[in-house]
Design an enzyme around this catalytic site. Structure first.
Site, PDB file in Angstrom:
ATOM      1  N   ASN A   9      -2.257  -0.932   8.844  1.00 41.51           N
ATOM      2  CA  ASN A   9      -1.515  -2.296   9.122  1.00 41.51           C
ATOM      3  C   ASN A   9      -0.027  -2.095   9.325  1.00 41.51           C
ATOM      4  OD1 ASN A   9      -0.613  -5.064   9.295  1.00 41.51           O
ATOM      5  ND2 ASN A   9      -1.364  -5.439   7.223  1.00 41.51           N
ATOM      6  N   TRP A  10       0.485  -2.211  10.478  1.00 46.10           N
ATOM      7  CA  TRP A  10       1.904  -2.060  10.856  1.00 46.10           C
ATOM      8  C   TRP A  10       2.907  -3.243  10.283  1.00 46.10           C
ATOM      9  CZ3 TRP A  10       2.597   0.687  16.274  1.00 46.10           C
ATOM     10  CH2 TRP A  10       2.003   1.842  16.445  1.00 46.10           C
ATOM     11  N   LYS A  11       2.158  -4.170  10.087  1.00 53.92           N
ATOM     12  CA  LYS A  11       3.126  -5.464   9.923  1.00 53.92           C
ATOM     13  C   LYS A  11       4.014  -5.821  11.044  1.00 53.92           C
ATOM     14  CE  LYS A  11       1.585  -4.583   4.820  1.00 53.92           C
ATOM     15  NZ  LYS A  11       2.122  -4.951   3.649  1.00 53.92           N
ATOM     16  N   HIS A  95      -4.515 -12.114   4.853  1.00 53.30           N
ATOM     17  CA  HIS A  95      -3.475 -11.186   4.152  1.00 53.30           C
ATOM     18  C   HIS A  95      -2.679 -11.745   3.244  1.00 53.30           C
ATOM     19  CE1 HIS A  95      -0.540  -7.942   3.263  1.00 53.30           C
ATOM     20  NE2 HIS A  95      -1.251  -7.157   3.867  1.00 53.30           N
ATOM     21  N   GLU A  97       0.290 -11.639   2.425  1.00 53.97           N
ATOM     22  CA  GLU A  97       1.548 -12.055   3.011  1.00 53.97           C
ATOM     23  C   GLU A  97       1.406 -13.370   3.763  1.00 53.97           C
ATOM     24  OE1 GLU A  97       2.312  -8.323   4.824  1.00 53.97           O
ATOM     25  OE2 GLU A  97       2.843  -7.426   2.786  1.00 53.97           O
ATOM     26  N   GLU A 167      -6.832  -6.070  -1.737  1.00 53.16           N
ATOM     27  CA  GLU A 167      -5.353  -5.700  -1.765  1.00 53.16           C
ATOM     28  C   GLU A 167      -4.655  -6.628  -2.889  1.00 53.16           C
ATOM     29  OE1 GLU A 167      -4.192  -4.078   2.355  1.00 53.16           O
ATOM     30  OE2 GLU A 167      -3.736  -6.164   2.096  1.00 53.16           O
ATOM     31  N   GLY A 173       3.052  -2.416  -1.188  1.00 49.61           N
ATOM     32  CA  GLY A 173       4.408  -2.022  -1.050  1.00 49.61           C
ATOM     33  C   GLY A 173       5.293  -1.624  -2.248  1.00 49.61           C
ATOM     34  N   SER A 212      -0.226   0.290  -1.477  1.00 49.42           N
ATOM     35  CA  SER A 212       0.446   1.675  -1.674  1.00 49.42           C
ATOM     36  C   SER A 212      -0.379   2.745  -1.726  1.00 49.42           C
ATOM     37  CB  SER A 212       1.031   1.572  -3.150  1.00 49.42           C
ATOM     38  OG  SER A 212       2.164   0.658  -3.262  1.00 49.42           O
ATOM     39  N   GLY A 233      -0.197   0.273   4.589  1.00 48.74           N
ATOM     40  CA  GLY A 233       0.679  -0.328   5.177  1.00 48.74           C
ATOM     41  C   GLY A 233       1.739   0.604   5.545  1.00 48.74           C
ATOM     42  N   GLY A 234       2.632   0.644   4.674  1.00 50.69           N
ATOM     43  CA  GLY A 234       3.791   1.840   4.883  1.00 50.69           C
ATOM     44  C   GLY A 234       3.431   3.310   5.284  1.00 50.69           C
TER      45      GLY A 234
HETATM   46  P1  13P Z   1       1.392  -0.739   1.564  1.00 48.37           P
HETATM   47  O1  13P Z   1       0.342   0.299   1.877  1.00 48.37           O
HETATM   48  O2  13P Z   1       2.686  -0.803   2.213  1.00 48.37           O
HETATM   49  O3  13P Z   1       1.430  -0.997   0.271  1.00 48.37           O
HETATM   50  O4  13P Z   1       0.786  -2.075   2.300  1.00 48.37           O
HETATM   51  C1  13P Z   1      -0.622  -2.509   2.049  1.00 48.37           C
HETATM   52  C2  13P Z   1      -1.291  -3.626   2.765  1.00 48.37           C
HETATM   53  O5  13P Z   1      -0.557  -4.528   2.480  1.00 48.37           O
HETATM   54  C3  13P Z   1      -1.970  -3.270   3.881  1.00 48.37           C
HETATM   55  O6  13P Z   1      -2.412  -4.434   4.571  1.00 48.37           O
END
Ligand code: 13P
Length: 264
Positions: A9-11, A95, A97, A167, A173, A212, A233-234
């Site tokens: 997930n590149w966000k 999600h 967010e 999640e 994050g 994470s 994510g990251g």
């Molecule tokens: P991180 O891997 O950066 O913690 O993000 C997880 C996430 O929100 C994937 O959708």
């Protein structure tokens, strides 16, 4: 047997340059890796470029969001049919967010789930508790509520071939993932909860973990029987890390195949 799914997930990260570099790098690294489904979810405006860059690759495309409407006066929105048209296979919904910053409700997420199914896209339903809910011991209650809003509105069959991403908000994050034992316990609960509606669908549903995940902790997480991959994510923005996570999931499948998996 459940096929693990690792999705990046590149966000809100990306550029035409990054799409080209990151996708070429990941495709090269994973060209000979089998046993794990892989997808990336770049920002929606790069889906078409990503599709072209991915041509011939088995890496699938995902969107990060969808509107509940199919067409009409909804400025700024993107429909499920448009996502399908530009080659998306999956779409992330719910999600945290979006639930937090865009105030998305369980009802809206259930509607998004429905429009995706209708369009033939696979919903990746994100669920998970906040830090406060975690500390109050309400993890199961929150996960059950977020799943029930889909199951009660759309019926158990809607969950067939869908993906759930657990999640925990406090692990996203932060560099502090939930422990593999914690995640396994929640995934087991989620599967058992869906089994109350339909046992066969529960046994097959892919339950990813997100929060994470990186190249160091992925293998331990994937060693758990109910963790069927990750929503990353990251670490999905780095070729080496993302490829290592995919390889860890692919290894899990071959390992389980040899051991025989009673959960199937
Ligand atoms: P991180 O891997 O950066 O913690 O993000 C997880 C996430 O929100 C994937 O959708």
């Amino acid at each position: 047997m459940r096929h693990p799914l690792v999705m990046g997930n590149w966000k809100l990260n990306g550029s035409t340059y990054m799409v080209s570099e990151l996708i070429s790098g990941i495709s090269n690294e994973l060209s000979r890796v089998d046993g794990c489904d892989v997808a990336i979810a770049p920002p929606v405006m790069y889906l078409d470029q990503a599709r072209n860059t991915l041509a011939g690759s088995r890496i699938a495309l995902s969107a990060q969001n969808v509107d509940i409407n199919l067409l009409g006066p909804f400025t700024g929105e993107i429909s499920a049919n448009m996502l399908k048209d530009v080659g998306a296979k999956y779409t992330i919904i719910g999600h945290s967010e979006r639930r937090i910053y865009h105030k998305e409700t369980d009802e809206e997420v259930a509607k998004k789930f429905a429009v995706l199914k209708e369009a033939g896209l696979i919903p990746v339903l994100c669920i998970g508790e906040t830090k406060a809910e975690h500390e109050e011991g309400r993890t199961e209650e929150v996960c059950a509520r977020e799943i029930d809003s889909v199951l009660q509105n759309l019926g158990a069959l809607a969950m067939k071939d869908a993906v759930i991403a657990y999640e925990p908000v406090w692990a996203i994050g932060t560099g502090q993932p939930a422990s593999s034992a914690q995640v396994q316990a929640v995934h087991q609960f989620i599967r058992a909860h869906i089994a109350k509606y339909d046992m066969a669908i529960a046994a097959k549903v892919i339950i990813q973990y997100g929060g994470s995940v990186n190249d160091k902790n992925a293998a331990e997480l994937f060693a758990q029987p109910d963790i069927d991959g990750a929503l990353v994510g990251g670490a999905s923005l780095k070729i080496d890390s993302f490829a290592a996570i995919v390889k860890a999931a692919a290894f899990k499948k071959s390992d389980r195949f040899q051991c025989g998996d009673k959960a199937q």
